[in-house]
Design a protein around this motif. Structure first.
Motif, PDB file in Angstrom:
ATOM      1  N   LEU A 225       0.975  -1.240  -0.084  1.00  0.00           N
ATOM      2  CA  LEU A 225       0.082  -0.067  -0.043  1.00  0.00           C
ATOM      3  C   LEU A 225       0.772   1.362  -0.144  1.00  0.00           C
ATOM      4  N   PHE A 226       0.778   2.145  -0.834  1.00  0.00           N
ATOM      5  CA  PHE A 226       1.657   3.254  -1.153  1.00  0.00           C
ATOM      6  C   PHE A 226       0.801   4.363  -1.278  1.00  0.00           C
ATOM      7  N   ILE A 227      -0.736   4.484  -1.373  1.00  0.00           N
ATOM      8  CA  ILE A 227      -1.745   5.435  -1.527  1.00  0.00           C
ATOM      9  C   ILE A 227      -2.586   5.258  -0.338  1.00  0.00           C
ATOM     10  N   CYS A 228      -2.725   6.277   0.344  1.00  0.00           N
ATOM     11  CA  CYS A 228      -3.517   6.541   1.730  1.00  0.00           C
ATOM     12  C   CYS A 228      -5.071   6.362   1.094  1.00  0.00           C
ATOM     13  N   PRO A 229      -5.670   5.194   1.601  1.00  0.00           N
ATOM     14  CA  PRO A 229      -7.345   4.916   1.172  1.00  0.00           C
ATOM     15  C   PRO A 229      -8.281   6.261   1.655  1.00  0.00           C
ATOM     16  N   GLN A 230      -7.844   7.017   2.718  1.00  0.00           N
ATOM     17  CA  GLN A 230      -8.550   8.078   3.106  1.00  0.00           C
ATOM     18  C   GLN A 230      -8.179   9.478   2.590  1.00  0.00           C
ATOM     19  N   CYS A 231      -6.949   9.955   2.404  1.00  0.00           N
ATOM     20  CA  CYS A 231      -6.392  11.060   1.896  1.00  0.00           C
ATOM     21  C   CYS A 231      -6.030  11.095   0.409  1.00  0.00           C
ATOM     22  N   GLY A 232      -5.437   9.915   0.147  1.00  0.00           N
ATOM     23  CA  GLY A 232      -4.997   9.975  -1.205  1.00  0.00           C
ATOM     24  C   GLY A 232      -3.405  10.316  -1.431  1.00  0.00           C
ATOM     25  N   ALA A 233      -2.743  10.459  -0.176  1.00  0.00           N
ATOM     26  CA  ALA A 233      -1.614  11.076  -0.158  1.00  0.00           C
ATOM     27  C   ALA A 233      -0.607   9.725  -0.635  1.00  0.00           C
ATOM     28  N   GLN A 234       0.437   9.926  -1.229  1.00  0.00           N
ATOM     29  CA  GLN A 234       1.472   8.984  -1.214  1.00  0.00           C
ATOM     30  C   GLN A 234       2.643   9.054  -0.513  1.00  0.00           C
ATOM     31  N   ASP A 235       2.986   7.559  -0.142  1.00  0.00           N
ATOM     32  CA  ASP A 235       4.307   7.309   0.503  1.00  0.00           C
ATOM     33  C   ASP A 235       4.270   7.988   2.120  1.00  0.00           C
ATOM     34  N   THR A 236       3.047   7.826   2.460  1.00  0.00           N
ATOM     35  CA  THR A 236       2.560   8.243   3.819  1.00  0.00           C
ATOM     36  C   THR A 236       2.235   7.228   4.869  1.00  0.00           C
TER      37      THR A 236
END
Length: 375
Positions: A225-236
């Motif tokens: 998982l490299f995309i946050c399913p809530q905010c869409g940020a990458q690498d967080t």
């Protein structure tokens, strides 16, 4: 020479079976009533799969393996002397591998191939190329299909070196004579292979839940998982123990010992992975760019590895770059994952490996490349 390989296979197989039972509780049915010689096709769910398959067959076979094992130096010398694996470069056409497979099969030997070519990330058997059916017919030998069940939860592809203890087994799915294979249309043979090797780990788990004991069931999910399913940020995304969190928006969710997620809208890693694939597909249409810091890019040659660059890697719709080195995506023949943190690809006659640092995500480059190909 074949006597040597058969000797070692018979010598080591009982020890392998005992080891697999003690370490994993692995159970398998021993294959019976087999053709004179045969090609074994198996699904691919763990790094231990060659041992799992070997445990089910008394007769010696040669395994097709990724070329990276030839870079293990002393370990590869032992593997080559005892088992003589057939090497395949992922991310290439691999015609020389096909030639060696056919040579062995037509010479009366047995060979095992993991038909997907790479481990499953979400517990579902991956695509099997139509060329697999052509290879089976060209070999003019028997076909044995073998399916491993439970392996995804014992060793999820995203969870490096973090094994679980729970039900895992293997069994022959089908045995087919050379005559039957020769009489089948290629489309029917391909469908038979896909049917025999198909496994949906989460569908099975939801229907009959099994516990897979582990102290850190969510750890290293950021390999997937490299995309946050809530905010869409990458690498967080980061993980620890049973907890996964996003440093950008504060999202937190957990993964339990049944492989189920809690705290987000997705129940399974399979669902989460499908959502991310869709997000990458949409991003590919809108200029998605993937980056990773601290990447090591090497050129793989017959003599080993040559360092090309150590820098940030960037892939967009046109180019893959690492530091000052770059190549148009149109010149990449093929690109594939190796393990959790490496991407391998071919450019003309050269072969490269791009290795990300621990904690970084390499899968993003593969997902974006595949999305751009479909586009």
């Amino acid at each position: 020479m074949r006597i040597k390989y058969r000797f070692f296979y018979r010598l080591l197989r009982p020890l392998v079976r005992l080891f697999l039972w003690l370490k994993f509780g692995y159970r398998t049915e021993v294959a019976k009533k087999l053709p004179k010689n045969y090609l074994v096709l198996a699904n691919h769910v763990t790094d231990w799969d060659p041992l799992f398959v070997a445990a089910g067959f008394r007769r010696q076979m040669f395994f097709v393996a990724s070329e990276h094992i030839s870079r293990w130096k002393n370990a590869y010398r032992f593997l080559k002397f005892v088992f003589a694996p057939i090497l395949r470069k992922k991310g290439t056409v691999a015609s020389s591998t096909v030639v060696e497979i056919l040579r062995k099969l037509r010479g009366g030997e047995n060979v095992c191939i993991f038909a997907e070519g790479a481990r499953s990330w979400d517990g579902v058997t991956g695509p099997i190329l139509p060329s697999t059916a052509k290879l089976v017919q060209s070999a003019k030998c028997g076909l044995v299909t073998y399916r491993i069940v439970g392996g995804y939860f014992v060793s999820p592809n995203w969870s490096e070196k973090n094994l679980r203890r729970g039900p895992i087994r293997g069994a022959v799915a089908g045995v087919y004579s050379a005559e039957k294979i020769a009489a089948m249309p290629l489309e029917e043979l391909q469908a038979l292979i896909e049917r025999d090797l198909y496994e949906d780990a989460y569908a099975r788990q939801l229907a009959d839940p099994k516990r897979y004991r582990c102290k850190r069931p969510a750890e290293q999910l950021e390999n997937l998982l490299f995309i946050c399913p809530q905010c869409g940020a990458q690498d967080t995304i980061s993980s620890r123990g049973d907890m996964v969190s996003c440093s950008a928006c504060g999202l937190q969710f957990t993964c339990d010992e049944y492989g189920m997620l809690h705290g987000i809208d997705y129940t399974t890693v399979k669902e989460l992975a499908a959502w991310q694939r869709g997000a990458v597909e949409a991003g590919a249409e809108n200029g998605l760019v993937c980056r990773a810091d601290g990447v090591r890019l090497v050129r793989v040659t017959k003599d080993g590895e040559e360092l090309v660059a150590e820098d940030m890697a960037v892939m967009d719709a046109r180019t893959l770059a690492c530091g000052e080195w770059s190549v148009p995506l149109a010149e990449i023949t093929d690109l594939a994952m190796h393990g959790r943190r490496a991407v391998v690809f071919s450019v003309k006659k050269e072969y490269f490996e791009l290795l990300v640092a621990p904690g970084a995500n390499a899968l993003k480059f593969h997902l974006l490349y595949q999305s751009l190909l479909r586009k």
